[in-house]
Structures are given as C-alpha cells and as structure tokens.
Design a protein around this motif. Sequence first.
Motif, PDB file in Angstrom:
ATOM      1  N   SER A 177       0.824  -1.210   0.000  1.00 33.40           N
ATOM      2  CA  SER A 177       0.000   0.000   0.000  1.00 33.40           C
ATOM      3  C   SER A 177       0.863   1.266   0.000  1.00 33.40           C
ATOM      4  O   SER A 177       0.553   2.226  -0.705  1.00 33.40           O
ATOM      5  N   TYR A 178       1.956   1.270   0.743  1.00 36.05           N
ATOM      6  CA  TYR A 178       2.845   2.426   0.705  1.00 36.05           C
ATOM      7  C   TYR A 178       3.513   2.566  -0.657  1.00 36.05           C
ATOM      8  O   TYR A 178       3.679   3.672  -1.165  1.00 36.05           O
ATOM      9  N   GLN A 179       3.908   1.451  -1.249  1.00 41.67           N
ATOM     10  CA  GLN A 179       4.523   1.502  -2.570  1.00 41.67           C
ATOM     11  C   GLN A 179       3.519   1.990  -3.622  1.00 41.67           C
ATOM     12  O   GLN A 179       3.871   2.776  -4.500  1.00 41.67           O
ATOM     13  N   MET A 180       2.260   1.540  -3.532  1.00 44.00           N
ATOM     14  CA  MET A 180       1.231   2.012  -4.473  1.00 44.00           C
ATOM     15  C   MET A 180       0.961   3.492  -4.291  1.00 44.00           C
ATOM     16  O   MET A 180       0.784   4.226  -5.272  1.00 44.00           O
ATOM     17  N   PHE A 181       0.905   3.953  -3.030  1.00 40.64           N
ATOM     18  CA  PHE A 181       0.706   5.373  -2.779  1.00 40.64           C
ATOM     19  C   PHE A 181       1.841   6.185  -3.391  1.00 40.64           C
ATOM     20  O   PHE A 181       1.607   7.231  -4.002  1.00 40.64           O
ATOM     21  N   ARG A 182       3.061   5.702  -3.265  1.00 42.29           N
ATOM     22  CA  ARG A 182       4.213   6.403  -3.829  1.00 42.29           C
ATOM     23  C   ARG A 182       4.093   6.507  -5.349  1.00 42.29           C
ATOM     24  O   ARG A 182       4.310   7.572  -5.928  1.00 42.29           O
ATOM     25  N   ILE A 183       3.706   5.434  -5.989  1.00 41.61           N
ATOM     26  CA  ILE A 183       3.566   5.448  -7.452  1.00 41.61           C
ATOM     27  C   ILE A 183       2.431   6.369  -7.888  1.00 41.61           C
ATOM     28  O   ILE A 183       2.584   7.174  -8.816  1.00 41.61           O
ATOM     29  N   PHE A 184       1.277   6.289  -7.216  1.00 40.34           N
ATOM     30  CA  PHE A 184       0.161   7.173  -7.571  1.00 40.34           C
ATOM     31  C   PHE A 184       0.503   8.631  -7.322  1.00 40.34           C
ATOM     32  O   PHE A 184       0.120   9.510  -8.088  1.00 40.34           O
ATOM     33  N   PHE A 185       1.229   8.914  -6.254  1.00 42.53           N
ATOM     34  CA  PHE A 185       1.646  10.281  -5.960  1.00 42.53           C
ATOM     35  C   PHE A 185       2.541  10.808  -7.077  1.00 42.53           C
ATOM     36  O   PHE A 185       2.355  11.923  -7.564  1.00 42.53           O
TER      37      PHE A 185
END
Length: 96
Positions: A54-62
């Motif tokens: 979830s943190y990695q996905m948030f980083r990519i979406f950001f």
Amino acid sequence: MSNPPSMTAGTLGEMGRQLPVMLLTAFIALAPGGMDQMGILAREAHADLAVVTSYQMFRIFFILLVVPPVLKKWFAARWFRSIERWVMPSASIQKV
C-alpha cells in the motif's frame, strides 16, 4: 531518484512511533524501488505485505498524479520569468 538517508530515517522513526508496524515493515515500505521487488522482499522477510504494497502504491500514484501538475506550474513560472527578462527591457524602450 532515491531518498536521502536522513529523510528516510526520519520518516521511518515517525512511522514507527505513530503506527503499530514493525521496523522491518516500515523500512521496506519506505525503500525506493519497484513495487514487485519490495513485495517479494516483504514476503521473504516476513514483513506485513499489505502495508508494504500500500505504501509503494501510494508512492507510485503520488508520482503519477501529483508531481506532473506541480512540475508544470513550476516550469511555467520559470519560463514566464525568463521571458519577462527578455521582453520587458525592449518593451520599455519602445514606449519611450
């Protein structure tokens, strides 16, 4: 582009204090790298896979949704400032 070590360490410390996650999970979640590699590493290290992904996905979406508009505004402001330097002196000469 990777995070500076002090920024990662500071974020890691805050995440460890604010959230009930293990230090290893927090470290892998904040590590720069591909989401698939971090997921594999989290699984092999017995870290919380849901938190890491979830943190990695948030980083990519950001990076995909927030960074381009910010850079567009920043570059546009820089471009207009450079144009003003070229246009304004000649405009003042024409008025006189």
